[in-house]
Design a protein around this motif. Structure first.
Motif, PDB file in Angstrom:
ATOM      1  N   THR A 623     -16.923   3.292  11.590  1.00 56.19           N
ATOM      2  CA  THR A 623     -16.444   2.186  10.539  1.00 56.19           C
ATOM      3  C   THR A 623     -16.697   1.017  10.861  1.00 56.19           C
ATOM      4  N   PHE A 624     -17.603   0.435   9.705  1.00 62.23           N
ATOM      5  CA  PHE A 624     -18.213  -0.897   9.879  1.00 62.23           C
ATOM      6  C   PHE A 624     -17.395  -2.055   9.324  1.00 62.23           C
ATOM      7  N   LYS A 625     -17.188  -2.973  10.261  1.00 70.60           N
ATOM      8  CA  LYS A 625     -15.962  -4.130   9.672  1.00 70.60           C
ATOM      9  C   LYS A 625     -16.559  -5.451  10.320  1.00 70.60           C
ATOM     10  N   PRO A 626     -16.675  -6.457   9.212  1.00 64.70           N
ATOM     11  CA  PRO A 626     -17.147  -7.670   9.645  1.00 64.70           C
ATOM     12  C   PRO A 626     -16.041  -8.376  10.617  1.00 64.70           C
ATOM     13  N   GLU A 627     -16.665  -8.930  11.744  1.00 66.71           N
ATOM     14  CA  GLU A 627     -15.916  -9.853  12.474  1.00 66.71           C
ATOM     15  C   GLU A 627     -16.517 -11.195  12.790  1.00 66.71           C
ATOM     16  N   ASN A 628     -15.755 -12.193  13.114  1.00 64.28           N
ATOM     17  CA  ASN A 628     -16.413 -13.473  13.832  1.00 64.28           C
ATOM     18  C   ASN A 628     -16.583 -13.190  15.117  1.00 64.28           C
ATOM     19  N   ILE A 629     -17.918 -13.450  15.535  1.00 63.71           N
ATOM     20  CA  ILE A 629     -18.279 -13.182  16.980  1.00 63.71           C
ATOM     21  C   ILE A 629     -19.282 -14.375  17.345  1.00 63.71           C
ATOM     22  N   GLY A 630     -18.585 -15.171  17.946  1.00 62.64           N
ATOM     23  CA  GLY A 630     -19.463 -16.369  19.002  1.00 62.64           C
ATOM     24  C   GLY A 630     -20.329 -17.219  17.984  1.00 62.64           C
ATOM     25  N   THR A 631     -21.285 -17.659  18.658  1.00 61.70           N
ATOM     26  CA  THR A 631     -22.157 -18.645  18.090  1.00 61.70           C
ATOM     27  C   THR A 631     -23.746 -18.059  18.034  1.00 61.70           C
ATOM     28  N   ASN A 632     -24.673 -18.778  17.468  1.00 67.16           N
ATOM     29  CA  ASN A 632     -26.123 -18.590  17.404  1.00 67.16           C
ATOM     30  C   ASN A 632     -26.668 -19.856  17.322  1.00 67.16           C
ATOM     31  N   LYS A 633     -27.786 -19.829  18.170  1.00 69.73           N
ATOM     32  CA  LYS A 633     -28.717 -20.889  18.153  1.00 69.73           C
ATOM     33  C   LYS A 633     -30.059 -20.454  17.672  1.00 69.73           C
ATOM     34  N   SER A 634     -30.682 -21.020  16.732  1.00 71.38           N
ATOM     35  CA  SER A 634     -32.065 -20.510  16.123  1.00 71.38           C
ATOM     36  C   SER A 634     -32.941 -21.690  16.009  1.00 71.38           C
ATOM     37  N   ARG A 662     -27.716 -15.770  21.088  1.00 70.65           N
ATOM     38  CA  ARG A 662     -26.200 -15.285  20.872  1.00 70.65           C
ATOM     39  C   ARG A 662     -25.375 -15.186  21.777  1.00 70.65           C
ATOM     40  N   ASP A 663     -24.195 -15.954  21.687  1.00 70.74           N
ATOM     41  CA  ASP A 663     -23.227 -16.208  22.679  1.00 70.74           C
ATOM     42  C   ASP A 663     -21.993 -15.666  21.945  1.00 70.74           C
ATOM     43  N   GLY A 664     -21.152 -14.656  22.611  1.00 67.89           N
ATOM     44  CA  GLY A 664     -19.848 -14.158  21.960  1.00 67.89           C
ATOM     45  C   GLY A 664     -19.140 -13.152  22.777  1.00 67.89           C
ATOM     46  N   VAL A 665     -17.878 -12.846  22.459  1.00 71.02           N
ATOM     47  CA  VAL A 665     -17.041 -11.904  22.990  1.00 71.02           C
ATOM     48  C   VAL A 665     -16.217 -11.121  21.964  1.00 71.02           C
ATOM     49  N   PHE A 666     -16.211 -10.007  22.119  1.00 70.71           N
ATOM     50  CA  PHE A 666     -15.217  -9.212  20.991  1.00 70.71           C
ATOM     51  C   PHE A 666     -14.712  -7.982  21.765  1.00 70.71           C
ATOM     52  N   ASN A 667     -13.239  -7.983  21.675  1.00 72.78           N
ATOM     53  CA  ASN A 667     -12.648  -6.794  22.460  1.00 72.78           C
ATOM     54  C   ASN A 667     -12.884  -6.640  23.856  1.00 72.78           C
ATOM     55  N   THR A 668     -12.980  -7.639  24.424  1.00 73.97           N
ATOM     56  CA  THR A 668     -13.488  -7.958  26.100  1.00 73.97           C
ATOM     57  C   THR A 668     -14.938  -7.590  26.166  1.00 73.97           C
ATOM     58  N   GLN A 669     -15.736  -7.192  25.272  1.00 73.93           N
ATOM     59  CA  GLN A 669     -17.001  -6.709  25.409  1.00 73.93           C
ATOM     60  C   GLN A 669     -17.881  -8.127  25.181  1.00 73.93           C
ATOM     61  N   ILE A 670     -18.720  -8.413  26.203  1.00 70.32           N
ATOM     62  CA  ILE A 670     -19.514  -9.569  25.882  1.00 70.32           C
ATOM     63  C   ILE A 670     -20.843  -9.560  25.285  1.00 70.32           C
ATOM     64  N   PHE A 671     -21.218 -10.128  24.099  1.00 68.40           N
ATOM     65  CA  PHE A 671     -22.212  -9.907  23.395  1.00 68.40           C
ATOM     66  C   PHE A 671     -23.212 -11.218  23.630  1.00 68.40           C
ATOM     67  N   ASP A 672     -23.791 -11.523  24.741  1.00 69.01           N
ATOM     68  CA  ASP A 672     -24.631 -12.467  24.962  1.00 69.01           C
ATOM     69  C   ASP A 672     -25.983 -12.029  24.945  1.00 69.01           C
ATOM     70  N   PHE A 673     -27.151 -12.329  24.056  1.00 68.80           N
ATOM     71  CA  PHE A 673     -28.424 -12.041  24.411  1.00 68.80           C
ATOM     72  C   PHE A 673     -29.472 -13.059  23.762  1.00 68.80           C
ATOM     73  N   THR A 674     -30.697 -12.757  23.970  1.00 71.45           N
ATOM     74  CA  THR A 674     -31.759 -13.579  23.101  1.00 71.45           C
ATOM     75  C   THR A 674     -32.407 -12.807  22.579  1.00 71.45           C
ATOM     76  N   GLY A 675     -33.308 -13.293  21.394  1.00 74.29           N
ATOM     77  CA  GLY A 675     -34.155 -12.518  20.544  1.00 74.29           C
ATOM     78  C   GLY A 675     -34.942 -13.323  19.643  1.00 74.29           C
ATOM     79  N   ASP A 676     -35.866 -12.516  18.978  1.00 76.57           N
ATOM     80  CA  ASP A 676     -36.715 -13.243  18.067  1.00 76.57           C
ATOM     81  C   ASP A 676     -37.178 -12.361  16.886  1.00 76.57           C
ATOM     82  N   GLN A 677     -37.449 -12.928  15.741  1.00 77.17           N
ATOM     83  CA  GLN A 677     -37.768 -12.228  14.609  1.00 77.17           C
ATOM     84  C   GLN A 677     -38.797 -12.970  13.879  1.00 77.17           C
ATOM     85  N   TRP A 678     -39.808 -12.247  13.025  1.00 76.11           N
ATOM     86  CA  TRP A 678     -40.691 -12.930  12.272  1.00 76.11           C
ATOM     87  C   TRP A 678     -40.797 -12.294  11.063  1.00 76.11           C
ATOM     88  N   SER A 679     -41.458 -12.915  10.037  1.00 78.61           N
ATOM     89  CA  SER A 679     -41.592 -12.458   8.734  1.00 78.61           C
ATOM     90  C   SER A 679     -42.871 -12.993   8.114  1.00 78.61           C
TER      91      SER A 679
END
Length: 789
Positions: A623-634, A662-679
């Motif tokens: 089940t996919f559901k939108p949530e507010n999770i933390g911050t994003n610096k780009s 990305r920095d964030g926590v959802f249901n006690t799970q920490i979602f902190d990571f870095t990444g990149d993308q290009w087009s």
């Protein structure tokens, strides 16, 4: 006595004939090419005083007809950039004076003066926007608005007429600074605007406080001329394609002294097949459910646009327009399911078929009043506009599960949807240039959004359909946004600065009628903006800007009830979702180097309460559901270049790279990571012999991470071929989207206790169209409501 009487009658008759009107006619063409010259001036003047007596302008075919009763006159024919020709009256007076074909020769001295006077289209920075001024090189060609946009740096229009800005197609189109039916995708009537109607095109990549704080990838504003030439232009289009994409459309635009009338009517049939694959794996007990199938969305659609601009006088213009569209949907989809045990053996196989029918009426109407306070200053204005939209969906679906092998999975379900949405936008803008350098702007906007979604699910039990209360509800959504803004700017010859502040109050109410659950939100936010620009030379400019933006959750982000097409892969909304806010900083430079225009920019965006879709897993159902999770610096860079090394070749490239944290926590799970993308995107346009145009566009989007999943990269190419006929009055158009059928959307979620894989592909679309343009415009394609991918 009789002889004297006849003599007197004869003299009177001869005198009357001498004073009778003479009809003067002819056709004006270019001597070099033989092409007719429209709007050439034909003047009849007195031979002695040299004062004009009467006159006319030539039509689209260069012809003219006028009358004069003068006794002693001459005729002068002229056009800007050409040497005039003079004709004396015939020695014997006759009722008709046919001047035949009049060939005008280019005047090199006049043409040079035109260039010096700034009649060539050019781009310049204006504080928070780039302005493309339309010169005679475009306005005299009879091209459509889409052709003008294709000459604007960093703007692309493909052969199908789709507009993109810096490689992104999420562009808000405005006419005279406001949303318009002409510019909306529903109306798709931009082709009814010709280049000679356009004064300038404004490109805004980082909007100021004057504009709605709701985030977009950019704004393109088409500013029409205050005074428009009279005339009729339009087109008739016929299109076909595979998968089915058949349509017939007629577009018309008629301009008179007081009125500008525009209309469009179209009908069509469209099929949208999609191959889908979903795989849900339970890593705790190693069971899995795999589904593959082909989903369809077939449509018959009808579209009607009517509108008029009424020029009350030179200072006041009133616009009234409306759009009605009707879609009739059919969704005959089939999905094959298989359930696997821990040993990877098939436990059960079944097929799920869907029969869906829907009617989707759409209405859109607008009223606009524009007042100019100074006849000599188009910038001192008051603009009021009211825009109303209505969309409805009356849909019924039947789902039938038929067991193929293994455990019994026979089941029937029925759903019913009664959806209604009404959006009203009222806007008031006042602009006052206090001096040549200082301008004040202020205004208000009020947006009302009212939605009701009545959704019902029934299950077949013991031969009777029984309501499923857990999946049935009436969702009501009511949002009101009041915005007030003020900006002030100073703009000198080299340097300028603009600052502004926008206040928006949002009242949001959601209500689930069946379960009596409500969620009310009310918040007030300030959205500052600041922009500055510096022009080093006419060819090099620099612009910097800051703005605060908001993304408010849409109705489908909030509505928890959903379509059960695949009841092992469910998407639903979250009524408690909060808006996300972004601080956007941008530094952009533009270089005009001969036949090349270059744009290079760096940006930084900081977003709070980022909305992400999060998957939960239970009984092999994701089940996919939108949530507010933390911050994003780009932080990223953007590069765009348009280069025409030869008259037959144009290259347009876009490149965007960003790294994010990305920095964030959802249901006690920490979602902190870095990444990149290009087009990146590269568009090549080649003018071939025999008036053929070839267009090829290559697109690449890199893979990137989200809080749970990995989105795979995408590489695909679109191609188009265009043949002009009858000197641009007719066009044959062939387009192929996803030429190599390589555009595949894939995502993979890998968590500690489950994995989810999703794959979707639309495949190759081929379309062939013929358009014939009449009046002043060239052939302008109608393709129904554009496909949304």
């Amino acid at each position: 006595m009789l002889l004297l009487g006849f003599l007197l009658l004869g003299l009177q008759k001869g005198k009357a004939q001498d004073n009778s009107a003479i009809t003067i006619s002819g056709t004006v063409v270019e001597e070099a090419t033989g092409q007719p010259i429209a709007f050439a001036t034909v003047m009849v003047a007195d031979n002695e005083t040299k004062k004009p007596l009467t006159g006319a302008t030539t039509g689209d075919d260069g012809s003219f007809t006028l009358e004069t009763s003068a006794d002693n006159f001459y005729v002068e024919v002229g056009f800007l950039g050409f040497q005039s020709k003079t004709f004396g009256q015939p020695t014997t007076r006759t009722p008709k004076m046919d001047l035949g074909t009049i060939s005008l020769t280019e005047d090199a001295q006049q043409l040079q003066e035109v260039v010096v006077a700034g009649e060539i289209s050019r781009t310049e920075f204006k504080l928070d926007k780039r302005v493309f001024n339309v010169g005679k090189d475009l306005s005299s060609t009879g091209a459509s608005a889409l052709e003008v946009l294709n000459n604007v740096p960093s703007v692309n229009v493909n052969i199908e007429g789709k507009v993109s800005l810096r490689g992104s197609q999420g562009v808000q189109m405005l006419i005279n600074g406001k949303p318009s039916i002409i510019a909306s995708e529903e109306g798709n009537a931009l082709g009814t605007i010709t280049a000679d109607m356009i004064e300038r095109v404004e490109v805004i990549t980082n909007p100021s406080a004057k504009y709605d704080a709701e985030g977009t990838s950019g704004i393109i504003n088409i500013v029409l001329k205050k005074e428009e030439r009279k005339g009729l232009n339009g087109s008739i289009s016929v299109n076909t394609g595979t998968p089915a994409g058949h349509s017939v459309g007629v577009s018309l635009n008629r301009r008179t002294e007081k009125f500008n009338l525009f209309s469009q009517i179209g009908v069509g049939v469209r099929d949208l097949p999609t191959d889908v694959e979903n795989r849900n794996v339970n890593l705790v007990n190693n069971t899995a459910v795999v589904s593959t199938g082909e989903e369809y969305r077939n449509e018959n659609y009808y579209n009607l646009v009517l509108g008029t601009d009424y020029h009350i006088n030179d200072m006041n213009v009133l616009t009234l327009s409306g759009n009605f569209a009707l879609e009739i949907e059919d969704q005959p989809s089939t999905t094959d399911f298989a359930e696997y045990d821990a040993a990877n053996a098939i436990v059960s196989q079944w097929q799920r078929t869907e029969v869906t029918e829907a009617r989707n009426p759409k209405f859109q109407y607008e009223l606009q009043y524009k007042k100019n306070f100074d006849e000599d200053d188009d910038e001192h204005t008051l603009l009021f506009s009211g825009l109303g939209n209505f969309f409805g969906k009356d849909q019924s679906s039947e789902f039938i599960n038929s067991t193929v092998s293994g455990e019994l999975n026979d089941a029937n379900q029925q759903t019913r949807t009664d959806f209604k949405e009404a959006v009203f936008t009222f806007k008031l803008d006042y602009t006052n240039p206090l001096t040549d350098e200082i301008t004040l702007e202020t205004g208000a906007q009020y947006v009302l959004n009212d939605v009701s979604n009545d959704y019902e699910v029934n299950n077949l039990i013991d031969g009777n359909y029984v309501n499923d209360p857990g999946l049935t509800n009436i969702f009501e959504y009511d949002q009101k946004v009041l915005g007030l803004y003020g900006t002030g700017s100073y703009e000198g010859k080299k340097w300028g600065v603009k600052g502004g502040l926008r206040l928006e109050q949002t009242d949001l109410n959601t209500f689930l009628a069946t379960t009596d659950e409500s969620n009310d939100q009310s918040y007030v936010n300030f959205f500052p903006s600041a922009h500055t620009s510096y022009k080093f030379t006419d060819k090099v400019s620099l612009q910097a800007g800051y703005s605060k933006r908001i993304y408010r959750p849409r109705m489908w982000d909030l509505n928890p009830f959903f379509n059960i097409r695949n009841n092992f892969s469910i998407r639903q909304g979250n009524p408690e979702l909060e808006p996300e806010f972004t601080d956007s900083y941008e530094l952009t430079s533009i270089y005009i180097l001969g036949k090349a225009s270059l744009n290079f920019g760096v940006y930084h965006r900081y977003t709070t309460d980022v909305i992400e879709r999060v998957s939960t897993f239970e009984d092999n159902v994701s089940t996919f559901k939108p949530e507010n999770i933390g911050t994003n610096k780009s932080t990223g860079i953007e590069f765009n270049a348009k280069y025409s090394p030869a008259n037959w070749l144009t290259l347009n490239g876009d490149f965007n790279y960003s790294s994010f944290k990305r920095d964030g926590v959802f249901n006690t799970q920490i979602f902190d990571f870095t990444g990149d993308q290009w087009s990146s995107k590269l568009m090549t346009k080649i003018k071939l012999p025999a008036d053929f145009d070839l267009e090829m566009t290559g697109n690449y989007q890199s893979s990137y991470r989200t809080v749970q999943s990995r989105m795979e990269d995408i590489l695909f190419m679109d191609m188009g071929l265009r043949k002009n006929l009858f000197k641009g009055k007719a066009v044959i158009n062939l387009s192929i989207r996803d030429l190599f059928a390589s555009r595949v959307n894939e995502s993979q979620i890998a968590q500690a206790d489950f994995e989810v894989y999703n794959r979707a592909q639309r495949g190759r679309f081929v379309a062939l169209g013929f358009s014939y343009g009449f009046g002043k415009g060239e052939a302008m394609q109608y393709s129904g409501q554009r496909r949304r991918f």
